[in-house]
Design a protein around this motif. Structure first.
Motif, mmCIF file in Angstrom:
data_model
loop_
_atom_site.group_PDB
_atom_site.id
_atom_site.type_symbol
_atom_site.label_atom_id
_atom_site.label_comp_id
_atom_site.label_asym_id
_atom_site.label_seq_id
_atom_site.Cartn_x
_atom_site.Cartn_y
_atom_site.Cartn_z
ATOM 1 N N GLN A 1 -1.457 5.811 -12.524
ATOM 2 C CA GLN A 1 -1.568 6.447 -13.846
ATOM 3 C C GLN A 1 -0.481 5.951 -14.781
ATOM 4 N N TRP A 2 0.744 5.837 -14.263
ATOM 5 C CA TRP A 2 1.850 5.360 -15.088
ATOM 6 C C TRP A 2 1.588 3.943 -15.578
ATOM 7 N N ALA A 3 1.166 3.047 -14.665
ATOM 8 C CA ALA A 3 0.919 1.651 -15.046
ATOM 9 C C ALA A 3 -0.187 1.554 -16.089
ATOM 10 N N GLU A 4 -1.230 2.348 -15.946
ATOM 11 C CA GLU A 4 -2.319 2.322 -16.930
ATOM 12 C C GLU A 4 -1.792 2.721 -18.308
ATOM 13 N N ARG A 5 -0.995 3.774 -18.347
ATOM 14 C CA ARG A 5 -0.502 4.302 -19.621
ATOM 15 C C ARG A 5 0.614 3.433 -20.221
ATOM 16 N N GLU A 6 1.566 3.021 -19.387
ATOM 17 C CA GLU A 6 2.766 2.353 -19.892
ATOM 18 C C GLU A 6 2.664 0.826 -19.945
ATOM 19 N N ILE A 7 1.714 0.258 -19.192
ATOM 20 C CA ILE A 7 1.582 -1.207 -19.176
ATOM 21 C C ILE A 7 0.234 -1.638 -19.732
ATOM 22 N N GLU B 1 0.866 -1.174 0.000
ATOM 23 C CA GLU B 1 0.000 0.000 0.000
ATOM 24 C C GLU B 1 0.904 1.225 0.000
ATOM 25 N N GLY B 2 0.622 2.151 -0.873
ATOM 26 C CA GLY B 2 1.437 3.355 -0.958
ATOM 27 C C GLY B 2 2.744 3.182 -1.703
ATOM 28 N N ALA B 3 2.886 2.102 -2.461
ATOM 29 C CA ALA B 3 4.107 1.886 -3.248
ATOM 30 C C ALA B 3 4.344 3.083 -4.163
ATOM 31 N N THR B 4 5.622 3.349 -4.423
ATOM 32 C CA THR B 4 6.007 4.484 -5.274
ATOM 33 C C THR B 4 6.883 4.003 -6.422
ATOM 34 N N MET B 5 7.044 4.887 -7.411
ATOM 35 C CA MET B 5 7.900 4.533 -8.543
ATOM 36 C C MET B 5 8.433 5.790 -9.200
ATOM 37 N N SER B 6 9.504 5.607 -9.981
ATOM 38 C CA SER B 6 10.013 6.700 -10.797
ATOM 39 C C SER B 6 10.324 6.159 -12.191
ATOM 40 N N ASP B 7 10.249 7.052 -13.160
ATOM 41 C CA ASP B 7 10.560 6.732 -14.549
ATOM 42 C C ASP B 7 11.552 7.781 -15.034
ATOM 43 N N ASP B 8 12.712 7.329 -15.468
ATOM 44 C CA ASP B 8 13.787 8.228 -15.921
ATOM 45 C C ASP B 8 14.106 9.308 -14.887
ATOM 46 N N GLY B 9 14.102 8.910 -13.605
ATOM 47 C CA GLY B 9 14.506 9.810 -12.536
ATOM 48 C C GLY B 9 13.433 10.724 -11.987
ATOM 49 N N SER B 10 12.226 10.670 -12.522
ATOM 50 C CA SER B 10 11.135 11.516 -12.032
ATOM 51 C C SER B 10 10.055 10.649 -11.391
ATOM 52 N N ASP B 11 9.683 10.985 -10.162
ATOM 53 C CA ASP B 11 8.602 10.252 -9.515
ATOM 54 C C ASP B 11 7.312 10.441 -10.307
ATOM 55 N N ARG B 12 6.550 9.363 -10.401
ATOM 56 C CA ARG B 12 5.282 9.367 -11.148
ATOM 57 C C ARG B 12 4.177 8.807 -10.265
ATOM 58 N N ASP B 13 2.946 9.107 -10.615
ATOM 59 C CA ASP B 13 1.805 8.462 -9.981
ATOM 60 C C ASP B 13 1.768 7.035 -10.502
ATOM 61 N N LEU B 14 1.950 6.071 -9.613
ATOM 62 C CA LEU B 14 2.107 4.680 -10.036
ATOM 63 C C LEU B 14 0.888 4.172 -10.806
ATOM 64 N N GLY C 1 7.753 -9.399 1.604
ATOM 65 C CA GLY C 1 7.955 -9.914 0.254
ATOM 66 C C GLY C 1 7.207 -9.178 -0.827
ATOM 67 N N ARG C 2 6.841 -7.928 -0.563
ATOM 68 C CA ARG C 2 6.178 -7.137 -1.597
ATOM 69 C C ARG C 2 7.064 -5.954 -1.972
ATOM 70 N N ILE C 3 6.754 -5.335 -3.074
ATOM 71 C CA ILE C 3 7.545 -4.234 -3.615
ATOM 72 C C ILE C 3 6.990 -2.910 -3.097
ATOM 73 N N SER C 4 7.869 -2.122 -2.476
ATOM 74 C CA SER C 4 7.449 -0.815 -1.963
ATOM 75 C C SER C 4 7.835 0.321 -2.917
ATOM 76 N N ARG C 5 8.803 0.059 -3.791
ATOM 77 C CA ARG C 5 9.215 1.067 -4.777
ATOM 78 C C ARG C 5 9.923 0.379 -5.938
ATOM 79 N N PHE C 6 9.701 0.926 -7.136
ATOM 80 C CA PHE C 6 10.533 0.518 -8.259
ATOM 81 C C PHE C 6 10.900 1.748 -9.065
ATOM 82 N N GLU C 7 12.054 1.655 -9.681
ATOM 83 C CA GLU C 7 12.579 2.731 -10.516
ATOM 84 C C GLU C 7 12.937 2.128 -11.866
#
Length: 107
Positions: free
Chosen positions: A48-54, A33-46, A97-103
């Protein structure tokens, strides 16, 4: 290429498997819950990003190499928007065993 079933880290294995299967429920289940991510060094809304990019662009990960206990990947990533690109992925997992952040970004 490394088959997703042979990836070392169980959470990363589940992440890649979910992306490649288009399984949004499994994807969400491997994230904290609350996992975060970045794409090319910029934090993104996970979400929204997953919907668009995946999800809406048929994202797919072909893993070329792994390091750091399976938490760092070099991936040939492709989707219907950008085509194929060589990308680096770094994952932070928590104690359950879950992912809290990915870059991710260009490799």
């Amino acid at each position: 290429m490394i088959p997703s079933s042979q990836l070392t880290d169980p959470a990363v294995r589940a992440f890649v498997t979910a992306v490649n299967a288009g399984d949004q429920d499994a994807f969400r289940a491997v994230l904290t819950e609350g996992a975060t991510m970045s794409d090319d060094g910029s934090d993104r809304d996970l979400a929204q990003w997953a919907e668009r990019e995946i999800w809406s662009s048929a994202g797919h990960m072909d893993v070329e190499a792994e390091a750091d206990g399976g938490r760092s990947l070099v991936v040939n990533y492709r989707n219907d928007t950008w085509g194929e690109m060589r990308t680096a992925w770094r994952f932070t997992t928590n104690g359950d065993g879950r992912i809290s952040r990915f870059e991710t970004g260009q490799a």
